[in-house]
Design an enzyme around this catalytic site. Structure first.
Site, mmCIF file in Angstrom:
data_model
loop_
_atom_site.group_PDB
_atom_site.id
_atom_site.type_symbol
_atom_site.label_atom_id
_atom_site.label_comp_id
_atom_site.label_asym_id
_atom_site.label_seq_id
_atom_site.Cartn_x
_atom_site.Cartn_y
_atom_site.Cartn_z
ATOM 1 N N TYR A 1 -5.245 4.898 -3.236
ATOM 2 C CA TYR A 1 -5.837 3.535 -2.946
ATOM 3 C C TYR A 1 -7.112 3.793 -2.263
ATOM 4 O O TYR A 1 -7.167 4.475 -1.067
ATOM 5 C CB TYR A 1 -4.911 2.719 -2.386
ATOM 6 N N ASP B 1 -10.854 10.454 1.494
ATOM 7 C CA ASP B 1 -10.592 9.373 1.960
ATOM 8 C C ASP B 1 -9.351 9.553 3.171
ATOM 9 O O ASP B 1 -8.211 9.809 2.796
ATOM 10 C CB ASP B 1 -9.878 8.453 0.856
ATOM 11 N N LYS C 1 -9.512 2.130 10.132
ATOM 12 C CA LYS C 1 -8.086 2.050 11.029
ATOM 13 C C LYS C 1 -8.053 2.692 12.472
ATOM 14 O O LYS C 1 -8.647 1.946 13.195
ATOM 15 C CB LYS C 1 -6.779 2.641 10.176
HETATM 16 N N1 HOZ Z 1 -3.998 -1.985 2.128
HETATM 17 C C1 HOZ Z 1 -3.247 -1.901 3.476
HETATM 18 C C2 HOZ Z 1 -2.150 -0.874 3.202
HETATM 19 N N2 HOZ Z 1 -2.222 0.265 2.380
HETATM 20 C C3 HOZ Z 1 -2.616 -3.317 3.505
HETATM 21 C C4 HOZ Z 1 -3.284 -3.980 4.781
HETATM 22 C C5 HOZ Z 1 -2.625 -5.317 5.133
HETATM 23 O O1 HOZ Z 1 -2.031 -6.137 4.103
HETATM 24 O O2 HOZ Z 1 -2.928 -5.750 6.226
#
Ligand code: HOZ
Length: 427
Positions: free
Chosen positions: A144, A239, A267
Site C-alpha cells: 500500500y 516506500d 509517520k
Molecule cells: N493506512 C493506515 C494503515 N496502514 C491507516 C491510517 C488510519 O486509519 O489512521
C-alpha cells in the site's frame, strides 16, 4: 467493558462522517463491533472516552515510536506554535529537518517535504516517470502506497481489508501503466521487465511490507530488485513510510544494506503531526519544480509544527539507545506470543521485524499476500476482541502491522502475552 460514551459518539459520527471515521480501517468493519473514541494517550497507553485504559500497539499507525505525547515532542510543538502555525514561506526548521534526513539516510541527498505518505509516494512516482521519461511502474500485490489513483491497484491496508484492492472511482486508463507482481517472486519481476523493455520507470516497494499484516523480504530479494532496476535503467523506490526511522535509524535500507534511488517517508518524521517526505539522488530530485519540469507543491508542506515535532522525535531516537530497547521489547513479545500459541495448540505465524509485528492464524509461513490470505480471519476477529476485553489494543484488521514503542515496558508486554495466552486457549 463500558463503552457507552463511545457508542453515543459513534452514532453521532455516522450522521456526519461517512462510516463515522476519517480513515476506513478505524471503523472496525474487519473485526466487527464499533470503534471506541479516545480522548487521551500517553506513553504506551490510550484512554477512551469511557475511561477505559488500554495498552496500544497501533501507535497512531506507526508515528508514536517514542510512545504517545512524548514530553520533548510536546514541548517542541508548543514552542514552535508560539511563533506561528504556518507561514507558506521557507522557515529554518525545514532546513534542519532536511539536513537531518539526509544525514540519517545516506541514499537521500536531497529531500522534499509533503503532508502525508500518500503525497510522498504519488510525487516520487511522478518524479521517476519524469526522470526516466517512461510511464510504467511495478508495484507489489498487497503493498500500500497511499491512496493516489495510480497506486490503488491490488493495494493493501484498508483497500484490502474491505475487499476493494482496486478502488471504484479510478478510471482504468489511470492505472494502465501500473503492473502488479507478487512480492518475493523473482521470476515474476524478470518476466515483467522482459515483456516491457525500456518501458519501466521504476519499482515501488515497501521493503518490509506492512499493509497486509507484516512479511519479510526473502534473503536476496531486495538485492535482486536493486540489480534488475539498475540493469534496466529503472529507478528503485523504497516506500519507507512505515519502516523509515523505525527498523533502524536509517530505516529498512540500512537494516538490509540496500541503496534505493528514491525513498518515501511519513509517520515518524512528523512526531505525530501530519507529514510526509520523499528524497533520493540529487540528480533525480533536481528535476522537481522550481529547478526542473516535474511539478509538486503543498501549502502546508514543511509546516513548522510538524517540522519541530519530527526533529524532536528524530533527535530523541538517535541519542537514547532507542533502537536497542525496541529490539529487546520486540523479542520479548515475539517469544511470548509464539509460546502462547504453541501451548494453546493454535497454528500461528508470528512475523516480526524490528519493532513491527503481525500474527497470522495459519500453519504455513507467510511471505506474500497469497500466504497472508490463508490466515483464519474469523479466528483473528475473536483474538482481536478477546484482547480488547483484556485492555490490549491491536490494529482492527488482520492486514495491518502492530507497532511497539520505546514506551512499552516489560510489564506491558508481559500483560499482553498473558492476555494472549488466555484468549488463545478459548479460540
Ligand atoms: N493506512 C493506515 C494503515 N496502514 C491507516 C491510517 C488510519 O486509519 O489512521
Amino acid at each position: 467493558m463500558n463503552r457507552v460514551q463511545s457508542e453515543k459518539l459513534f452514532a453521532e459520527a455516522l450522521r456526519f462522517i461517512p462510516g463515522g471515521v476519517n480513515s476506513p480501517v478505524r471503523a472496525f468493519r474487519a473485526v466487527g463491533g464499533q470503534p471506541f473514541f479516545v480522548n487521551k494517550a500517553s506513553g504506551s497507553h490510550v484512554w477512551d472516552v469511557d475511561g477505559n485504559e488500554l495498552i496500544d500497539y497501533v501507535g497512531t499507525w506507526g508515528p508514536a515510536i517514542l510512545g504517545h505525547a512524548h514530553p520533548k515532542i510536546i514541548s517542541a510543538i508548543k514552542a514552535a506554535a508560539e511563533f506561528g502555525t504556518s507561514f507558506g514561506i521557507p522557515n529554518p526548521l525545514e532546513v534542519k529537518m532536511a539536513k537531518l534526513i539526509c544525514e540519517l539516510v545516506p541514499s537521500v541527498q536531497k529531500v522534499r517535504m509533503t503532508n502525508s505518505g500518500t503525497e510522498a509516494c504519488m510525487s516520487a512516482i511522478r518524479l521517476a516517470r519524469g526522470f526516466t521519461k517512461r510511464d510504467k511502474i511495478i508495484k507489489f500485490d498487497g503493498c500500500y502506497h497511499g491512496h493516489a489513483d495510480s497506486l490503488l491497484v491490488k493495494a493493501g491496508s484498508g483497500a484490502l481489508t474491505f475487499g476493494n484492492p482496486d478502488s471504484a472511482g479510478v478510471p482504468a486508463s489511470f492505472t494502465q501503466h501500473t503492473i502488479v507482481a507478487p512480492f518475493n517472486d523473482v521470476e515474476a519481476v524478470k518476466a515483467i521487465f522482459a515483456a516491457n523493455k525500456n518501458e519501466i520507470a521504476g519499482i515501488i516497494v515497501e521493503p518490509v511490507p506492512g499493509n497486509a499484516g507484516l512479511y519479510l523480504p526473502r534473503p536476496g530479494y531486495l538485492e535482486f530488485l536493486r540489480e534488475i532496476t539498475a540493469a534496466n535503467g529503472a529507478l528503485l523506490i523504497f516506500d519507507e513510510v512505515m519502516t523509515g526511522f523505525r527498523l533502524a535509524k536509517g530505516g529498512a535500507q540500512e537494516r538490509f544494506h540496500i541503496v534505493p534511488d528514491l525513498s518515501c517517508f511519513g509517520k515518524i518524521i512528523g512526531g505525530g503531526l501530519p507529514v510526509g517526505a520523499f528524497g533520493g539522488r540529487a540528480d533525480i530530485m533536481d528535476l522537481l519544480a522550481p529547478l526542473g519540469p516535474v511539478y509538486q507543491a503543498g501549502t502546508l508542506s514543511g509546516n513548522p509544527l510538524a517540522m519541530a515535532a519530527g526533529i524532536a522525535a528524530l533527535e530523541e531516537l538517535q541519542f537514547t539507545g532507542a533502537y536497542c530497547a525496541l529490539e529487546e521489547s520486540a523479542e520479548q513479545l515475539e517469544a511470548g506470543m509464539k509460546d502462547a500459541a504453541k501451548s494453546a495448540g493454535i497454528p500461528m505465524q508470528f512475523n516480526s521485524c524490528g519493532s513491527m509485528f503481525c500474527g497470522y492464524f495459519t500453519s504455513e509461513p507467510v511471505g506474500n499476500l497469497a500466504d497472508a490470505m490463508k490466515s483464519d480471519r474469523e479466528r483473528f476477529k475473536k483474538f482481536f476482541h478477546g484482547l480488547l476485553d483484556e485492555e490490549i489494543y491491536l490494529a482492527p484488521s488482520q492486514f495491518e502491522a502492530g507497532f511497539i514503542s520505546t514506551a512499552h515496558t516489560a510489564a506491558d508486554i508481559e500483560k499482553t502475552v498473558s492476555a494472549a495466552a488466555k484468549v488463545l486457549r478459548t479460540l
